[in-house]
Write a protein that holds these residues in place. Structure first.
Motif, PDB file in Angstrom:
ATOM      1  N   ASN A 179      89.229  49.102  51.833  1.00  0.00           N
ATOM      2  CA  ASN A 179      87.867  49.610  51.700  1.00  0.00           C
ATOM      3  C   ASN A 179      87.273  49.212  50.354  1.00  0.00           C
ATOM      4  O   ASN A 179      87.964  49.200  49.325  1.00  0.00           O
ATOM      5  N   TRP A 180      85.965  48.926  50.381  1.00  0.00           N
ATOM      6  CA  TRP A 180      85.231  48.585  49.161  1.00  0.00           C
ATOM      7  C   TRP A 180      84.185  49.643  48.809  1.00  0.00           C
ATOM      8  O   TRP A 180      83.747  49.707  47.670  1.00  0.00           O
ATOM      9  N   TYR A 181      83.784  50.438  49.775  1.00  0.00           N
ATOM     10  CA  TYR A 181      82.775  51.467  49.480  1.00  0.00           C
ATOM     11  C   TYR A 181      82.943  52.583  50.501  1.00  0.00           C
ATOM     12  O   TYR A 181      82.601  52.424  51.674  1.00  0.00           O
ATOM     13  N   ASP A 182      83.456  53.720  50.051  1.00  0.00           N
ATOM     14  CA  ASP A 182      83.819  54.813  50.954  1.00  0.00           C
ATOM     15  C   ASP A 182      82.643  55.420  51.716  1.00  0.00           C
ATOM     16  O   ASP A 182      82.804  55.785  52.892  1.00  0.00           O
ATOM     17  N   PRO A 183      81.457  55.601  51.102  1.00  0.00           N
ATOM     18  CA  PRO A 183      80.365  56.213  51.884  1.00  0.00           C
ATOM     19  C   PRO A 183      80.003  55.448  53.149  1.00  0.00           C
ATOM     20  O   PRO A 183      79.500  56.044  54.108  1.00  0.00           O
ATOM     21  N   LEU A 184      80.280  54.148  53.189  1.00  0.00           N
ATOM     22  CA  LEU A 184      79.987  53.390  54.403  1.00  0.00           C
ATOM     23  C   LEU A 184      80.914  53.768  55.549  1.00  0.00           C
ATOM     24  O   LEU A 184      80.571  53.571  56.718  1.00  0.00           O
ATOM     25  N   GLY A 204      81.141  53.587  59.705  1.00  0.00           N
ATOM     26  CA  GLY A 204      82.494  53.419  60.216  1.00  0.00           C
ATOM     27  C   GLY A 204      83.218  52.215  59.658  1.00  0.00           C
ATOM     28  O   GLY A 204      84.362  51.945  60.040  1.00  0.00           O
ATOM     29  N   ASN A 205      82.587  51.465  58.761  1.00  0.00           N
ATOM     30  CA  ASN A 205      83.208  50.266  58.198  1.00  0.00           C
ATOM     31  C   ASN A 205      82.869  50.171  56.720  1.00  0.00           C
ATOM     32  O   ASN A 205      81.751  49.809  56.355  1.00  0.00           O
ATOM     33  N   GLY A 206      83.836  50.517  55.873  1.00  0.00           N
ATOM     34  CA  GLY A 206      83.636  50.405  54.433  1.00  0.00           C
ATOM     35  C   GLY A 206      84.364  49.239  53.822  1.00  0.00           C
ATOM     36  O   GLY A 206      84.504  49.150  52.600  1.00  0.00           O
ATOM     37  N   LYS A 207      84.834  48.318  54.659  1.00  0.00           N
ATOM     38  CA  LYS A 207      85.570  47.150  54.169  1.00  0.00           C
ATOM     39  C   LYS A 207      84.604  46.095  53.637  1.00  0.00           C
ATOM     40  O   LYS A 207      83.392  46.281  53.612  1.00  0.00           O
ATOM     41  N   PHE A 208      85.166  44.966  53.232  1.00  0.00           N
ATOM     42  CA  PHE A 208      84.374  43.892  52.652  1.00  0.00           C
ATOM     43  C   PHE A 208      83.283  43.433  53.615  1.00  0.00           C
ATOM     44  O   PHE A 208      82.137  43.220  53.209  1.00  0.00           O
ATOM     45  N   SER A 209      83.625  43.304  54.899  1.00  0.00           N
ATOM     46  CA  SER A 209      82.632  42.871  55.879  1.00  0.00           C
ATOM     47  C   SER A 209      81.530  43.906  56.060  1.00  0.00           C
ATOM     48  O   SER A 209      80.356  43.550  56.239  1.00  0.00           O
ATOM     49  N   GLY A 210      81.887  45.195  56.005  1.00  0.00           N
ATOM     50  CA  GLY A 210      80.877  46.234  56.116  1.00  0.00           C
ATOM     51  C   GLY A 210      79.930  46.247  54.930  1.00  0.00           C
ATOM     52  O   GLY A 210      78.712  46.452  55.091  1.00  0.00           O
ATOM     53  N   VAL A 211      80.477  46.036  53.733  1.00  0.00           N
ATOM     54  CA  VAL A 211      79.616  45.963  52.551  1.00  0.00           C
ATOM     55  C   VAL A 211      78.714  44.731  52.637  1.00  0.00           C
ATOM     56  O   VAL A 211      77.554  44.770  52.205  1.00  0.00           O
ATOM     57  N   SER A 233      87.331  53.819  46.645  1.00  0.00           N
ATOM     58  CA  SER A 233      87.985  52.679  47.269  1.00  0.00           C
ATOM     59  C   SER A 233      88.756  51.856  46.235  1.00  0.00           C
ATOM     60  O   SER A 233      88.450  51.874  45.034  1.00  0.00           O
ATOM     61  N   LEU A 234      89.736  51.116  46.732  1.00  0.00           N
ATOM     62  CA  LEU A 234      90.599  50.318  45.867  1.00  0.00           C
ATOM     63  C   LEU A 234      90.496  48.823  46.150  1.00  0.00           C
ATOM     64  O   LEU A 234      91.211  48.033  45.533  1.00  0.00           O
ATOM     65  N   GLY A 235      89.629  48.439  47.083  1.00  0.00           N
ATOM     66  CA  GLY A 235      89.527  47.032  47.433  1.00  0.00           C
ATOM     67  C   GLY A 235      89.118  46.153  46.274  1.00  0.00           C
ATOM     68  O   GLY A 235      89.661  45.064  46.083  1.00  0.00           O
ATOM     69  N   VAL A 236      88.170  46.617  45.468  1.00  0.00           N
ATOM     70  CA  VAL A 236      87.697  45.801  44.352  1.00  0.00           C
ATOM     71  C   VAL A 236      88.793  45.585  43.323  1.00  0.00           C
ATOM     72  O   VAL A 236      88.932  44.487  42.760  1.00  0.00           O
ATOM     73  N   TYR A 237      89.620  46.599  43.082  1.00  0.00           N
ATOM     74  CA  TYR A 237      90.687  46.447  42.087  1.00  0.00           C
ATOM     75  C   TYR A 237      91.763  45.486  42.583  1.00  0.00           C
ATOM     76  O   TYR A 237      92.296  44.679  41.808  1.00  0.00           O
ATOM     77  N   ALA A 238      92.086  45.555  43.877  1.00  0.00           N
ATOM     78  CA  ALA A 238      93.041  44.593  44.427  1.00  0.00           C
ATOM     79  C   ALA A 238      92.482  43.175  44.369  1.00  0.00           C
ATOM     80  O   ALA A 238      93.216  42.213  44.102  1.00  0.00           O
ATOM     81  N   ASP A 239      91.173  43.036  44.588  1.00  0.00           N
ATOM     82  CA  ASP A 239      90.546  41.721  44.518  1.00  0.00           C
ATOM     83  C   ASP A 239      90.581  41.177  43.092  1.00  0.00           C
ATOM     84  O   ASP A 239      90.859  39.983  42.879  1.00  0.00           O
ATOM     85  N   ILE A 240      90.316  42.031  42.117  1.00  0.00           N
ATOM     86  CA  ILE A 240      90.363  41.604  40.718  1.00  0.00           C
ATOM     87  C   ILE A 240      91.767  41.151  40.338  1.00  0.00           C
ATOM     88  O   ILE A 240      91.960  40.097  39.709  1.00  0.00           O
TER      89      ILE A 240
END
Length: 744
Positions: free
Chosen positions: A96-101, A106-113, A189-196
């Motif tokens: 996930n990249w943004y939890d409110p989405l 229903g999709n807070g992942k990179f594609s949802g953002v 979300s932790l997606g951005v930190y894993a990406d960094i």
């Protein structure tokens, strides 16, 4: 057309077919169980199918030219390149990249953002481009440049890779911050930190590829050199990084509503009746403790100074204690004055628990300094005593001689204690009710299947007996026990274990003369009989298909009052104690005389009997000990879940537990734990990734890949690995002979 050409064409066709099948497996296609035409069309329509065919083509090229590729895979830079790609792919596909989405779309992942960014006119063009096409372009460019750097050793390619990695990390942070600032929602979300981290690893891979002098990379040697340069320094540095996050940006209170940081929590709790210690901690004491512990741990690990290490260790322990007391005061007062943010222990954020982990990391780093400086003195000064050969003494001495044992124990204990409270309620329930229980079951079955070599397909029956014994003793079944026999759930655990011990002996005594498939069939029948008895409700004893409702445990001793059932965490800590006791006992059991007898029976029962092993007695002990562990899991499950019925104790459950043991590594204690944890966690993880009907397909694909590439299991036993891969003269795991004086 010659034979080689035909083989190449067949390989190409197989790889393209594999890409086609992958297109059918990946993605949420439309359709239903009654009409696969729509889903098939959605899977192969448009440019989508060409992406998967390209994947098949890449695999074909890799397989065909594998002998030419292999020499480059051992070069420096390949390992960080693989780790970086894995981190970036995980971040930009499943995290996930943004939890409110998640709650809104229903999709807070990179594609949802990406979808939300394209629909937002106020978002910067750089952020829109990053989520649209730039991120994946940077990944591909970094991969190509790093591959060129590894093959050619031209420094320009390495520097280009490093630049791309740094730019990607910066853009990931900037784009994510722009989304959060624009929408204003609370995001964990932790997606951005894993990406960094992934992009920075790609940058390190490029620099390593062009500056390393060795032709063949020694990743383990490099890691040992880094960890051995200044023992504990990398752990202390990690603690500093996590500590800055914990004390500056992480939420400490009201994680889902207001997400108070440490400073905001001080303002909100000021004047609410919180203890003065907690208020001072939120104001200045927390930062002071963190700064002092960070400086002392860094200085102690860099200078290898035992005095500084002891001071840092004491200060770190004080930091853990004061942080926990602060959290206790915060949650009690918060539940009183602001119940809208959650009840006790349910209104806290991850910041306080992360701070406890940070102080534990400082303690582990300084403990490594103390261990590394004192282990050599003990080895040089103290002569070997005759009692050092005794099993328990040998284990204790080995633990004390190892400079890594105590730090690993501290880190593992900190994660076990302070990480579960940061999980969501769903994952807490999965951790306790599924992962933890099945780990206990797999550890018990590993005794029967892995150590003694007895295929038991009715193991779930002992789990059922343990559950129903507990239900009977607490008075949850239609037939009540006598008043003098009725007891609390925790007190009933030893009696449930005793009942399963007796059941294991009664099953094993007449059947253990059978071997192989015949024994498996008998145990399978035993499991089916126990389930059918529970369903048929003989004498109105079991309650039939309805099942019993078991009360939750309670402890009232003096001023100590603990009530389970209101939260998952008390059950987790109870389960943690059970796991520690079972694992320690089984670890000693594996190296004991009985454990060696089990190994001898598994390898060759006739030879073991000729060597003086009482095979019937030893196999009965294996069944009884495995059954007792299953009873422990069943008793815990009955009290934790509160309600169960016979439909839970099926043959499929027995086969799943066998699969956990085989997947992790038969005969390996740590393998059984890892196999149960991974295969129990994976279906829950796949819920948010693939359609429900496809989950078993992905799990089956993983198991199939494991059987092909790691037939000995995820964490195989040394003996089992030697059977499949051969014995090394330097590290033979051949079973030692059972001495005549200690024959079973």
């Amino acid at each position: 057309m010659n034979t080689a050409t035909r083989a190449t064409l067949r390989r190409l066709a197989a790889c393209l077919l594999g890409g086609f099948v992958l297109a059918l497996m990946v993605g949420r296609q439309e359709g239903s169980l009654n009409d696969f035409g729509i889903s098939f069309h959605q899977a192969v329509v448009g440019p989508r199918i060409f992406v998967f065919l390209l994947i098949g083509l890449v695999i074909f090229v890799m397989v065909t030219f594998w002998p030419r590729v292999v020499p480059y895979l051992t070069r420096p830079g390949v390992a960080p390149l693989g780790a970086g790609l894995l981190a970036v792919l995980a971040a930009q596909t499943v995290m996930n990249w943004y939890d409110p989405l998640v709650s809104s779309t229903g999709n807070g992942k990179f594609s949802g953002v990406r979808t939300a960014a394209n629909a937002s006119p106020n978002l910067s063009s750089v952020s829109v481009a990053f989520f649209g096409w730039l991120a994946w372009t940077l990944v591909i460019a970094a991969l190509v440049a790093c591959a060129a750097a590894i093959v050619t050793r031209v420094r320009v390619f390495g520097y280009v890779t490093a630049a791309i990695g740094i730019v990607g990390a910066v853009l990931a942070y900037v784009a994510h911050s722009a989304v959060v600032d624009l929408d204003g929602g609370i995001d964990h979300s932790l997606g951005v930190y894993a990406d960094i981290v992934g992009f920075l690893l790609l940058a390190c891979a490029g620099i390593t590829a062009v500056h390393a002098r060795a032709e063949v990379a020694d990743t383990r040697g490099f890691l040992r050199k880094v960890m051995g340069y200044r023992p504990g320094l990398p752990i202390a540095a990690l603690g500093v990084i996590l500590g800055l996050l914990a004390f500056s940006t992480a939420g400490w209170f009201g994680a889902l509503q207001i997400n108070d940081t440490l400073a905001q929590a001080h303002s909100d709790f000021d004047g609410t009746g919180i203890s003065s210690l907690a208020l001072n901690y939120l104001g200045w004491l927390g930062w002071t403790l963190f700064g002092a512990a960070a400086v002392l741990s860094l200085a102690a690990t860099y200078l290898r100074n035992r005095m500084l290490a002891w001071v840092s260790l004491i200060l770190s322990v004080v930091g853990v204690v004061l942080t926990f007391l602060t959290l206790r005061s915060m949650t009690d007062i918060g539940a009183q004055v602001a119940p809208q943010f959650g009840g006790t222990w349910k209104n806290l954020g991850a910041g306080g628990f992360l701070a406890c982990i940070v102080f534990s990391l400082f303690a582990a780093a300084t403990a490594m300094v103390i261990s590394s400086t004192s282990a050599g003195v003990r080895r040089n000064v103290r002569a070997k005593a005759p009692t050092d050969e005794l099993p328990v003494t040998s284990m204790v001495k080995g633990f004390r001689r190892s400079s890594n044992a105590m730090p690993l124990l501290i880190i593992g204990g900190a994660l076990a204690l302070f990480y579960p409270p940061t999980l969501t309620l769903t994952w807490q329930n999965v951790l306790v009710g599924q992962i933890g229980v099945f780990v206990l079951l797999a550890v018990g079955l590993n005794v029967v299947v892995g150590w003694a070599g007895l295929l038991d397909l009715g193991y779930i029956a002992f789990y059922e007996i343990g559950s129903y014994t507990t239900a009977y003793l607490v008075g949850a079944l239609p037939v009540k026990p006598p008043s003098w026999l009725q007891m609390s759930p925790l007190v009933s655990i030893p009696f449930a274990i005793l009942a399963c011990l007796i059941a294991g002996v009664l099953l094993g005594a007449p059947t253990l003369r059978l071997r192989g498939d015949y024994l498996a069939i008998v145990t399978l029948g035993f499991g089916e009989i126990i389930q059918i008895l529970a369903v048929n409700n003989p004498g109105g004893f079991t309650g039939g298909p309805q099942g019993p409702t078991v009360p939750h445990p309670r402890i009232h001793l003096g001023g100590i009052n603990i009530t389970w059932g209101q939260d998952n965490l008390p059950y987790w800590y109870l389960l943690l104690i059970m796991l520690i006791v079972v694992i320690v006992l089984f670890y000693r059991l594996e190296g004991s005389r009985l454990g060696r007898a089990w190994a001898a029976i598994r390898e060759d029962e006739v030879a073991a009997q000729a060597s003086g092993v009482n095979t019937t007695r030893v196999k009965l002990l294996a069944f009884a000990i495995g059954a007792s562990t299953s009873a422990l899991a069943g008793s815990f499950f009955a009290t934790q879940v509160g309600y169960f019925d016979p439909s839970l104790f099926t043959l499929q459950a027995s086969i799943l537990i066998v699969a956990y043991v085989v997947f992790g590594g038969m005969g390996s204690l740590q393998g059984a734990i890892a196999g149960a944890a991974v295969l129990t966690w994976l279906p829950q993880f796949l819920k948010a990734q693939v359609p429900q009907d496809d989950r078993q397909m992905w799990i089956g694909a993983l198991v199939l890949a494991m059987m092909i590439f790691r037939p000995a299991g995820l964490l195989p036993a040394k003996r089992r690995k030697a059977e499949l891969e051969g014995l090394d003269a330097a590290a033979s795991s051949e079973t030692a002979a059972v001495p005549r004086a200690g024959a079973m």
